[in-house]
Each structure stands twice: as C-alpha cells, then as structure tokens.
Motif scaffolding. Structure first.
Motif, PDB file in Angstrom:
ATOM      1  N   GLN A 180       0.826  -1.209   0.000  1.00  0.00           N
ATOM      2  CA  GLN A 180       0.000   0.000   0.000  1.00  0.00           C
ATOM      3  C   GLN A 180       0.861   1.261   0.000  1.00  0.00           C
ATOM      4  O   GLN A 180       0.521   2.250  -0.657  1.00  0.00           O
ATOM      5  CB  GLN A 180      -0.934   0.025   1.221  1.00  0.00           C
ATOM      6  N   LYS A 203       2.045   1.714  -3.396  1.00  0.00           N
ATOM      7  CA  LYS A 203       0.926   2.189  -4.218  1.00  0.00           C
ATOM      8  C   LYS A 203       0.766   3.702  -4.066  1.00  0.00           C
ATOM      9  O   LYS A 203       0.578   4.438  -5.023  1.00  0.00           O
ATOM     10  CB  LYS A 203      -0.347   1.446  -3.809  1.00  0.00           C
ATOM     11  N   ASN A 233       0.639   3.084  -8.753  1.00  0.00           N
ATOM     12  CA  ASN A 233       0.145   1.830  -9.319  1.00  0.00           C
ATOM     13  C   ASN A 233      -0.102   0.801  -8.243  1.00  0.00           C
ATOM     14  O   ASN A 233       0.672   0.689  -7.285  1.00  0.00           O
ATOM     15  CB  ASN A 233       1.170   1.235 -10.290  1.00  0.00           C
ATOM     16  N   TYR A 234      -1.157   0.011  -8.429  1.00  0.00           N
ATOM     17  CA  TYR A 234      -1.377  -1.103  -7.517  1.00  0.00           C
ATOM     18  C   TYR A 234      -0.251  -2.121  -7.682  1.00  0.00           C
ATOM     19  O   TYR A 234       0.233  -2.341  -8.784  1.00  0.00           O
ATOM     20  CB  TYR A 234      -2.726  -1.753  -7.793  1.00  0.00           C
ATOM     21  N   GLN A 235       0.132  -2.734  -6.553  1.00  0.00           N
ATOM     22  CA  GLN A 235       1.332  -3.569  -6.543  1.00  0.00           C
ATOM     23  C   GLN A 235       1.003  -5.056  -6.565  1.00  0.00           C
ATOM     24  O   GLN A 235      -0.131  -5.464  -6.354  1.00  0.00           O
ATOM     25  CB  GLN A 235       2.153  -3.245  -5.293  1.00  0.00           C
ATOM     26  N   SER A 236       2.050  -5.854  -6.783  1.00  0.00           N
ATOM     27  CA  SER A 236       1.908  -7.303  -6.771  1.00  0.00           C
ATOM     28  C   SER A 236       2.835  -7.910  -5.737  1.00  0.00           C
ATOM     29  O   SER A 236       3.949  -7.426  -5.529  1.00  0.00           O
ATOM     30  CB  SER A 236       2.265  -7.849  -8.146  1.00  0.00           C
ATOM     31  N   LYS A 237       2.397  -8.975  -5.103  1.00  0.00           N
ATOM     32  CA  LYS A 237       3.226  -9.672  -4.101  1.00  0.00           C
ATOM     33  C   LYS A 237       4.538 -10.158  -4.704  1.00  0.00           C
ATOM     34  O   LYS A 237       5.518 -10.353  -3.994  1.00  0.00           O
ATOM     35  CB  LYS A 237       2.461 -10.880  -3.560  1.00  0.00           C
ATOM     36  N   ASP A 238       4.539 -10.345  -6.032  1.00  0.00           N
ATOM     37  CA  ASP A 238       5.731 -10.880  -6.688  1.00  0.00           C
ATOM     38  C   ASP A 238       6.966 -10.017  -6.473  1.00  0.00           C
ATOM     39  O   ASP A 238       8.085 -10.477  -6.628  1.00  0.00           O
ATOM     40  CB  ASP A 238       5.503 -10.982  -8.202  1.00  0.00           C
ATOM     41  N   TYR A 239       6.742  -8.739  -6.139  1.00  0.00           N
ATOM     42  CA  TYR A 239       7.886  -7.837  -6.063  1.00  0.00           C
ATOM     43  C   TYR A 239       8.293  -7.498  -4.636  1.00  0.00           C
ATOM     44  O   TYR A 239       9.002  -6.536  -4.397  1.00  0.00           O
ATOM     45  CB  TYR A 239       7.591  -6.562  -6.873  1.00  0.00           C
TER      46      TYR A 239
END
Lengths: 299, 293
Positions: A281, A284, A289-295
């Motif tokens: 968050q 973000k 941009n909304y984020q991804s757990k991958d990063y």
C-alpha cells in the motif's frame, strides 16, 4: 487491602461496541493521513513466527526482514519487534543487535498455558536470561473459567516479577474467553497484576484479534488510566493481514485512548503477513500503481 | 391498468458475488432511443478488488485437472442454452435483428463447447520433447500466464465477450473483463449464468464502465500478468504498451471485428496466454540405442 472482586468489573454493552466499530470501519481515510498511518503501522508490527517448524535460519531470515523491509525504497522504518519462541531468543537478539528492533519471546507454556507455575517461571527466565526485551505470556484460561481469578492474578504477578524490567505482554486469548464481559474482566485482572501490555490472542485460536474485542480492551485500558494514571499498552494479534484493517485499528486507538498511545511503545500489531500488505500500500501511494506480491520479499 | 416499467440495475461480478460499484456511479446506455438499464460505472477500486479476487482464485483454478476445467466450461454452455431467450431478447434490445441475435447466441454456446473440448488437449499439441546435446531429457510444457485483464470488444456484446473469456480460462488463467461500454447487458446476464454454473468465484470477474477511464489502471496494475485488448484505437494501444512495461505484462492486441468467423475457433488463442516451461532432466545416456528411460 481486601481482595478485589473481579465479578464486579464493568459489564460491556455489546450492541454499543459493535455499533461504534461499524462506524469506524465505514470511515474513509484520505491520502496524507493514510500515508502517515501506513508508516506508523509498519513501525508497530511485531513480526512473528511461532510455528513448530521454526528453525534458526527462518528466525534469522525474519530478523533480516524486520530491519530491511523493502530496501529498494529508502526511508522505510523497521518493524517494532520480532516475536519468537524462547529457544530462538538468543539467535534473534544477535541478529537484530544495534537496529532498534526489539525481541519479544512468548513464554509460560505458550499457547495453551497448561502447565505448572514452576515451568512457566523457568520458561520466562530462559527467555529473559537470553536477552529478550519483551515477554508475551498467556493466562490460564481454564482457571479463569473456573472463577479462580486470584489464581490468574497471582500467576501474572509472579511472571511479572520474574521478568524484572523486561516488559510483559499478557495474552488473554479472547477467542477462548467467550464474552465481552469476560474479556473486560480478564483485562482488569491482567492490568492489576502488573501487565505492561494486554494482548488479544496467541494467533493459534480462531477468532483471533477482532476490532470489537480490541475496543473492549482499549476501554479497559482507558478506565485503568483514569483510575491510576498508569499507561498500559495494547497488542491485537492474529488475523490482521491487510492495511485497511490496520488503519481502522489505529483510528480506534486514537479515538479511544488519544494520540499518546500512537507509538510502538504503547501499541503493537502481532502479525506475520501484515507487513507486506502495508508495504504494497505504501508503494501504491508512492508510485500510483497497484502492486503485486511478486515484487516483495516473502515472509 | 398501466404500470411503471422497472429498469433493471445491472451489477458487476467480482469474486463470485454481485456487488454494486463501490463508487456508486451509474450510466444509462441507450439503443433506439430507449434506456437499456442502469449500468455500473466501475472505478479503479472495483478493478483492484477484482484483481484480489482473481489472484486468490488463480491457484485453485490452474490446479484443477484439465478434464474438470473442460467439464466446467461445458456446464457454462449448458446453462447458457437454458437461458437462450433472455440473451436473444437483450441482443435485440441492443439493436440486433432477431435472426442475427439467435445466430449470435447459438454461436456463443458452440464456442464455449469448442474450447471446453480443448481444455485437456492443448498441452499435448503445444508441448515438445527437445533434442539436446547433453545427457538430459529436455521437454517444454505450456503453463498458464496467470491473471489476465481483458478489454472485451465493443461491438460484439456476447459472442466477442465469450470468444475472449473461453480460451483464457480454458488455459487455466483467471480473468477480469471490462464489458462492452455500449452493449453491456449480455455481459451481466452472462455473469448470472456463471454464478449458477460451476465456475469457482473469482475465476471470471466482469466489470462494466468507461473504457477510457479504466484502461490506464488495467495496463498499470502490477499484479496483472497479461492484458488482452480487442479493438484498433491506435492511441489506446500505445498507452497500454507504455503502461504495461513496468511489470512486463504480456500485451495481446486482437481485432474487435467479426467474431462470427471461425478464425476465432483455434487453439492458438489458448497458447497465446501460456508461458512455456522447459525442464532439463538429467539422465544417464541419450540416443536411440541406449536411452536411459
């Protein structure tokens, strides 16, 4: 002094509590406050691993994470503490040395608390001797339910004595207490017996921390503060895994106890996966941009 | 006695549920001078919620056996068949002729069945055993790309929509679809079909709303693995390519044109949303004479 009758602890208005929580959760937190709240929440987390499968390496990895939440973005705080079993305290203390991150250890036959006082004291002593900065104990719920409130009180007092200067968090395990009235009663007992913090849950029982139960405990802390002038900390633990919920907790603390409690000296989140969600968050907010757990690093 | 006509409020479909848009906004598309319904004008927050739902459904959906996925696609077709008349009616409301509408619904059902058939076959077609010089058994298999955001074709409200969804989920992906802005009725009715078929919640999520407003968010979200765009607006395509760079989303541009054509029935539509995994498996010896396996 005559022994206190905890049956006389104030009764809780269940509908009132639920109503107030509902109003808090419907509030929207806007950008500047949100950003500040997220950083604050991050700095209040007790990053926790309490699994049978814990190893030295896992504890080390978690300690690293507590100090390096997301290195590619500078300026982030560390978490408040790491929370481990007593046999990992030594490792953890070594790993967090000099970072300001504290080491909390669960003790007293965590999570059930079903053991003799001798063993509980020894458990505490091991944690303290190994350098834990904080001890999280569990109360004897069985005794509590049999109405032996003085037993519960004295046990907490004995553990507090064994802790010495080390801060003591008392876990009520609200999921096993049943009613708000009992949560209130247990909170009063714990605070009277010398708890520095009261904590909702072990994380092993469902339901763990919820907003209503936390509000009941915050009200108990408030009453205790008005009566004695002594500040008691609060730690909801278990089941808090997203930022929005964390922000609601902070709102509730601010409105019940005031800004004085909004630091990791007086308020903590016991959580393992919350940190990553808060980080996502924050990123973000920063990047748009909304984020991804991958990063983000795995917990 | 005259009665007041009730205009249906079409809700969006996220995680197997039908919420209203969190923004509270609506729009009323018209056809032939008549209001079609109250349609949700989804916000980026709705999209974000859909991504969370799709992500949590992804693991379970891709882990289902191919045969089971095929059964589920077939089930959608069955239920669609049962509600044929409603779809035909809606297509007519949106401006189709009756014969045209009937044909579109029939083709939509057939297309689902076509891709249902492919679920447990495309891996065989697109896998390979690769000749290598070292002593390895080397093979490649397709795996689902993951979470796919789909901007459905503007003109073909039902057939175009299904032609995009079917190959995506047949390949084990989950998807979030932005339905046609001016012809959204069938998309929401399709969601009602999906929720009564056996598709797990979150595998297909359907939003309605303004394309222009949502495209930047579809393209920039870091947790979206691929984006399928149907249409030919050069400015939109450029902006998608730019915003998709951050997490190297796979961007697939498909024309928004004629979905009746059978070029929309081919397994390459599945393979375009697959990633190839190659495994090097050590073996003792290679060669026809002394193969190690």
């Amino acid at each position: 002094m005559a022994e206190k009758d905890y049956r006389l602890s104030p009764r809780v208005d269940q509908v009132g509590i639920q109503d107030r929580v509902d109003r808090i959760t419907k509030r929207s937190v806007k950008n500047a406050a949100k950003r500040k709240g997220l950083y604050m929440a991050l700095n209040m987390i007790d990053l926790t691993t309490l699994e049978g499968a814990d190893t030295d390496s896992k504890v080390k990895q978690m300690c690293y994470k507590a100090q390096h939440l997301h290195d590619s973005f500078p300026g982030l705080p560390t978490t408040a503490a790491v929370c481990v079993y007593p046999n990992f305290v030594k490792t953890a203390v070594q790993e967090v040395k000099g970072s300001g991150v504290k080491v909390a250890s669960v003790a007293t036959a965590f999570p059930s608390g079903q053991s003799s006082l001798e063993i509980k004291l020894l458990d505490t002593k091991i944690a303290v001797d190994n350098g834990a900065h904080e001890v999280d104990m569990v109360i004897s719920r069985g005794k509590f339910h049999s109405g032996e409130y003085n037993f519960v009180h004295d046990e907490i007092a004995a553990i507090k004595e064994a802790c010495g200067k080390v801060r003591l968090k008392v876990i009520l395990e609200t999921g096993e207490l049943g009613t708000f009235d009992k949560v209130r009663r247990a909170s009063d007992i714990a605070m009277d017996a010398g708890a520095d913090f009261i904590k909702t849950s072990t994380g092993k029982i469902s339901p763990a921390a919820t907003l209503p139960v936390t509000l009941v405990m915050l009200e108990a802390i408030k009453d205790y503060y008005y009566k004695t002038g002594k500040m008691i900390g609060m730690k909801p633990a278990g089941g808090i895994s997203n930022s929005k919920l964390a922000l609601h907790y902070l709102l509730m603390v601010k409105e019940t106890l005031g800004g004085k409690w909004l630091s990791n000296e007086w308020f903590r989140f016991g959580a393992s996966s919350l940190a990553n969600d808060v980080l996502m968050q924050i990123m973000k907010q920063e990047s748009g941009n909304y984020q991804s757990k991958d990063y983000f690093s795995k917990d | 006695m005259s009665r007041i006509e009730i205009v249906k409020t079409y809700k969006i479909y996220i995680g197997g549920k039908f919420p209203r848009t969190e923004s509270g906004r609506y729009y009323q598309p018209e056809a032939n001078g008549k209001v079609l319904g109250n349609i949700c004008l989804s916000s980026r927050k709705d999209f974000r919620n859909a991504v969370v739902a799709a992500r949590s459904a992804q693991g379970g959906w891709s882990a289902k056996s191919a045969y089971n996925r095929s059964q589920i696609l077939y089930r959608i077709a069955e239920i669609l068949e049962g509600r044929k008349n409603q779809f035909i009616e809606e297509l007519i409301q949106q401006g189709s002729k009756k014969a045209q509408a009937e044909k579109e619904v029939d083709l939509s059902i057939d297309r689902l069945i076509y891709f249902a058939g492919w679920c447990d076959k495309y891996t065989q077609i697109f896998s390979s055993v690769n000749p290598v010089a070292s002593s390895h058994f080397n093979f490649s298999v397709p795996e689902p790309t993951g979470l796919v955001a789909i901007l459905a074709p503007e003109e073909s409200g039902l057939l175009g929509l299904i032609s995009q969804i079917a190959p995506t989920i047949a390949g084990g992906n989950t998807c979030i679809v932005l339905a046609s802005e001016n012809k959204p009725l069938c998309s929401v009715t399709l969601a009602e079909v999906l929720s009564t078929s056996d598709v797990p919640g979150g595998v297909i999520n359907i939003l309605t709303g303004n394309r222009k407003e949502l495209i930047p968010h579809f393209a920039a979200h870091m947790d979206v693995n691929a984006l399928v765009y149907s249409g030919d607006n050069a400015a939109e395509i450029k902006s998608i390519h730019e915003a998709a760079v951050d997490n190297l989303k796979r961007v697939i541009i498909r024309d928004g044109g004629n979905y009746v054509s059978d070029k929309h029935e081919n397994p390459y539509l599945i393979s375009s949303l697959q990633e190839t995994k190659t495994t090097w498996h050590p073996i003792e010896k290679i060669g026809a004479a002394g193969s190690g396996y």
